[in-house]
Enzyme design. Structure first.
Site, mmCIF file in Angstrom:
data_model
loop_
_atom_site.group_PDB
_atom_site.id
_atom_site.type_symbol
_atom_site.label_atom_id
_atom_site.label_comp_id
_atom_site.label_asym_id
_atom_site.label_seq_id
_atom_site.Cartn_x
_atom_site.Cartn_y
_atom_site.Cartn_z
ATOM 1 N N ARG A 114 0.323 10.828 42.167
ATOM 2 C CA ARG A 114 1.660 11.342 42.445
ATOM 3 C C ARG A 114 2.232 11.979 41.181
ATOM 4 O O ARG A 114 1.703 11.790 40.091
ATOM 5 C CB ARG A 114 2.585 10.242 42.970
ATOM 6 N N ASN A 152 12.128 10.877 43.148
ATOM 7 C CA ASN A 152 11.944 9.450 42.896
ATOM 8 C C ASN A 152 11.447 9.251 41.471
ATOM 9 O O ASN A 152 10.418 9.810 41.079
ATOM 10 C CB ASN A 152 10.917 8.857 43.867
ATOM 11 N N GLU A 153 12.197 8.492 40.673
ATOM 12 C CA GLU A 153 11.781 8.134 39.313
ATOM 13 C C GLU A 153 11.274 9.352 38.530
ATOM 14 O O GLU A 153 10.145 9.396 38.046
ATOM 15 C CB GLU A 153 10.704 7.047 39.351
ATOM 16 N N CYS A 161 4.876 18.707 29.870
ATOM 17 C CA CYS A 161 3.925 19.646 30.459
ATOM 18 C C CYS A 161 3.611 20.736 29.453
ATOM 19 O O CYS A 161 4.511 21.230 28.752
ATOM 20 C CB CYS A 161 4.496 20.251 31.746
ATOM 21 N N GLU A 308 15.399 -0.500 43.262
ATOM 22 C CA GLU A 308 14.100 -1.149 43.430
ATOM 23 C C GLU A 308 14.036 -2.416 42.592
ATOM 24 O O GLU A 308 14.430 -2.427 41.424
ATOM 25 C CB GLU A 308 12.949 -0.229 42.990
ATOM 26 N N GLU A 356 -0.730 0.494 45.767
ATOM 27 C CA GLU A 356 0.315 -0.526 45.696
ATOM 28 C C GLU A 356 0.221 -1.555 46.817
ATOM 29 O O GLU A 356 1.196 -2.225 47.144
ATOM 30 C CB GLU A 356 1.696 0.147 45.703
ATOM 31 N N LYS A 357 -0.972 -1.722 47.379
ATOM 32 C CA LYS A 357 -1.100 -2.630 48.518
ATOM 33 C C LYS A 357 -0.889 -4.097 48.144
ATOM 34 O O LYS A 357 -0.575 -4.923 49.004
ATOM 35 C CB LYS A 357 -2.463 -2.457 49.195
ATOM 36 N N PHE A 358 -1.051 -4.450 46.863
ATOM 37 C CA PHE A 358 -0.791 -5.824 46.439
ATOM 38 C C PHE A 358 0.599 -5.987 45.811
ATOM 39 O O PHE A 358 0.928 -7.054 45.301
ATOM 40 C CB PHE A 358 -1.870 -6.304 45.464
#
Length: 670
Positions: A114, A152-153, A161, A308, A356-358
């Site tokens: 991302r 987001n963030e 860059c 968050e 981020e599944k955990f």
């Protein structure tokens, strides 16, 4: 006219990031019911959904999002609708590879994660404009829409860059800032090392150099990148403001985030929101408390939302410890105490796939409504419903700490007398005294109006721009107490030295000059003596000559033994204190205790260390938060002249209160 946040959300906002694109409609219906039971009233939707909203260029599919918003609205749940621009889809990068950001070594980033975009890509700006216009036009009248969540963030993973477009944009930014190449040469000090430029196209990025960078150039590159990312935000904001002029907008800030000047950014948000993930290994999260205070201060004390946090554990540390029972609730109330009008999580439902599944969530993988995690979420959400009267309440502070992002950048550029200096660590060192002693603190810029404060601290204010000196002198002259620490007043906005003896802008105010610096090796220490009391000091020693100030402590050892280490100077009606070294915590707290006692600055209520006491005020109503971080109950004596009501149980309280371990009591009084 933009709606007031308290009008949009007259309750404490409670909910989290919701990613329905990862689930089917049956799950959406189940989610909405569980949200309702847990007291959820706001969710952020579509944060990472660009690839399913616009599957190919110009081909939009909003049908699933229409259904999600319909379900949420039917269950009484408001939506902070995200613009989905934080993660560009693969087709966009394939078709227009120029949108990809480029690393220092010239290699472009790739898709598969991302934030791979360059903030200076014209093609990327066209793409986000098209997406945001479509979203705003479709949902501008939707009854579920409460506010816009932009991107987001920003800058979280990619804040620099080095693409060709970025280089061209950097040169254009410099032309606008300096107008002439001669002015740039003067401001960058290019007479040093034969760095003079004759033409704008000779200027390159400050990368891949054989030795030290030009600090003025490096500082300007940081300013440029902050502006470039900020311009992306403004692009989206302008579209949303045109389409939905009454709808509040925000973007979520981050913890200890150096690349973006949040004081500047906050001026263009209708609500400050931020993301906080304390590591349970740190114990009582005072650093995060400091950032709550900082976020509250970004808009001059206006309440903020914690956008968050995690219910249990994150997934991105070396070891991801789980919050113990009660910690999530307790730390959430610490947020509310310090000005938080919103308690949100990443995320609602724990994911099955992806990086981020955990990462913990409000609903864990077990999908069990009886799970500890969901039950704690449900308890908190339904408790917060009882605190509507708190919304909009303020924290009143008599102490301010100056915090300056550009100063942070400048202090930590290379080539300093001590290249291990940490600006944040110096701020933390002073803040911790006030946290431990339950004294409210605001954070301010060096040019803020300081009239309402009795004590202002300026830790390591290395960079002093035009107007800083006059503002601080005015504060002290009017009767305020100012505390300045070592390595302050050294350089200007271009990181050029203020001549005339350190700290030249503050010599008159402080009544001293620093003849030279004596940085200490990492293993080295010294000691100071004050009224017969000895204390250890490390890191740094200023070699001070008094010019009207009085010495409060002197160094005991080394070649500068006997030289002043702490001084005080009367200036007008006030006092300027200077600390020319890094004090050990015990003595620093002892010293600050003396200062605050003299100024009659104290806590709202006396409590043992480990019990957090914070007061918010709304009109004539006071909300006193008592948070017990200890492993045993504590009994506190109250003001016997007052009768309180427990904000959560509605019981009357007088004279004293017992707070269970890892628990919170909110006392309300008129």
């Amino acid at each position: 006219m933009v709606q007031n946040i308290q009008e949009v959300m007259p309750h404490i906002a409670f909910g989290g990031d919701y990613n329905p694109e990862q689930w089917d409609e049956k799950t959406w219906l189940e989610d909405a019911q569980l949200m309702k039971e847990a007291g959820v009233n706001l969710v952020s939707v579509a944060i990472f959904s660009w690839s399913v909203l616009e599957r190919e260029e110009g081909q939009f599919d909003f049908s699933w999002l229409d259904r999600v918003l319909e379900i949420l609205h039917e269950h009484g749940i408001g939506v902070a609708l995200a613009t989905a621009t934080a993660s560009p889809p693969a087709w966009l990068s394939k078709k227009y590879p120029e949108i990809l950001a480029v690393q220092e070594n010239g290699v472009p980033y790739q898709v598969g994660s991302r934030q791979q975009y360059s903030p200076n890509s014209k093609r990327f700006k066209l793409a986000i404009r098209r997406l945001v216009e479509e979203l705003a036009e479709r949902y501008k009248h939707h009854p579920a829409l409460k506010m816009w969540h932009i991107n987001n963030e920003y800058g979280c993973h990619l804040s620099e860059c080095y693409s060709d477009e970025s280089l061209d944009a950097f040169r254009q930014w410099l032309k606008k800032r300096y107008v002439s190449i001669d002015q740039l040469n003067q401001k960058w000090g290019t007479a040093f090392w034969s760095q003079r430029y004759n033409h704008w196209d000779e200027i390159q990025f400050p990368v891949n150099l054989p030795t030290f960078y030009n600090p003025s150039q490096k500082l300007d590159y940081k300013r440029f990148m902050d502006d470039a990312i900020f311009d992306l935000y403004l692009l989206e904001k302008e579209i949303l403001r045109e389409k939905t002029p009454e709808m509040p907008v925000f973007t979520n800030f981050m913890y200890e985030f150096k690349p973006l000047n949040y004081f500047k950014w906050a001026k263009e948000t209708d609500l400050v929101t931020w993301d906080s993930y304390p590591d349970p290994r740190e114990g009582r999260p005072f650093r995060h408390a400091m950032h709550h205070d900082l976020m509250r201060s970004l808009k001059d004390g206006a309440p903020f939302y914690l956008m968050e946090q995690v219910t249990s554990h994150v997934n991105w540390r070396d070891i991801n410890l789980t919050k113990k029972p009660g910690e999530m609730r307790l730390w959430s109330y610490s947020t509310v105490a310090r000005g938080g009008d919103g308690i949100m999580y990443f995320q609602w439902r724990q994911g099955r796939a992806g990086a981020e599944k955990f990462h913990g969530a409000m609903v864990p993988h077990s999908n069990n409504p009886k799970s500890r995690t969901y039950q704690e979420v449900k308890q908190l959400g339904n408790e917060l419903k009882k605190l509507d009267a708190l919304v909009g309440a303020e924290v009143k502070a008599r102490v301010a700490i100056i915090f300056d992002w550009e100063n942070w950048w400048a202090v930590e550029l290379e080539g300093k007398p001590h290249n291990q200096l940490s600006y944040l660590n110096q701020v933390y060192a002073y803040y911790k005294f006030f946290y431990d002693n339950n004294i409210a603190v605001d954070f301010v810029t060096p040019m803020a109006n300081l009239k309402k404060y009795s004590l202002v601290l300026a830790p390591m204010l290395y960079m002093v721009k035009t107007g800083y000196r006059e503002n601080l002198e005015r504060f002290v002259d009017d009767g305020g107490t100012l505390l300045v620490t070592f390595f302050s007043g050294i350089a200007d906005a271009q990181d050029h030295i203020h001549l005339g003896g350190y700290p030249a802008p503050f010599r008159k105010l402080l009544g001293l000059t620093v003849e030279e610096f004596a940085p200490m090796a990492m293993e080295e220490s010294n000691s100071i003596v004050a009224n017969g009391q000895h204390a250890t000091v490390t890191t740094w020693a200023d070699i001070i000559t008094l010019e009207g100030a009085k010495s409060l402590a002197h160094f005991k050892e080394n070649w500068y033994a006997g030289k002043p280490a702490i001084t005080t100077n009367r200036f007008g009606q006030g006092t300027a204190i200077y600390i020319g070294t890094s004090l050990e915590e015990d003595y620093l707290h002892h010293f600050l205790k003396g200062v605050t006692q003299q100024l009659k600055i104290d806590a709202p209520l006396e409590a043992p260390k480990g019990v957090e006491v914070v007061e918010r005020v709304k009109g004539n109503k006071q909300f006193l938060f008592l948070l017990n971080h200890l492993e045993e109950p504590v009994n506190l004596l109250l003001n016997t002249a007052k009768t309180y009501q427990n904000g959560l149980t509605k019981e009357k309280v007088k004279n004293e209160i017992t707070i269970n371990k890892k628990d919170v009591v909110i006392l309300v009084t008129d």
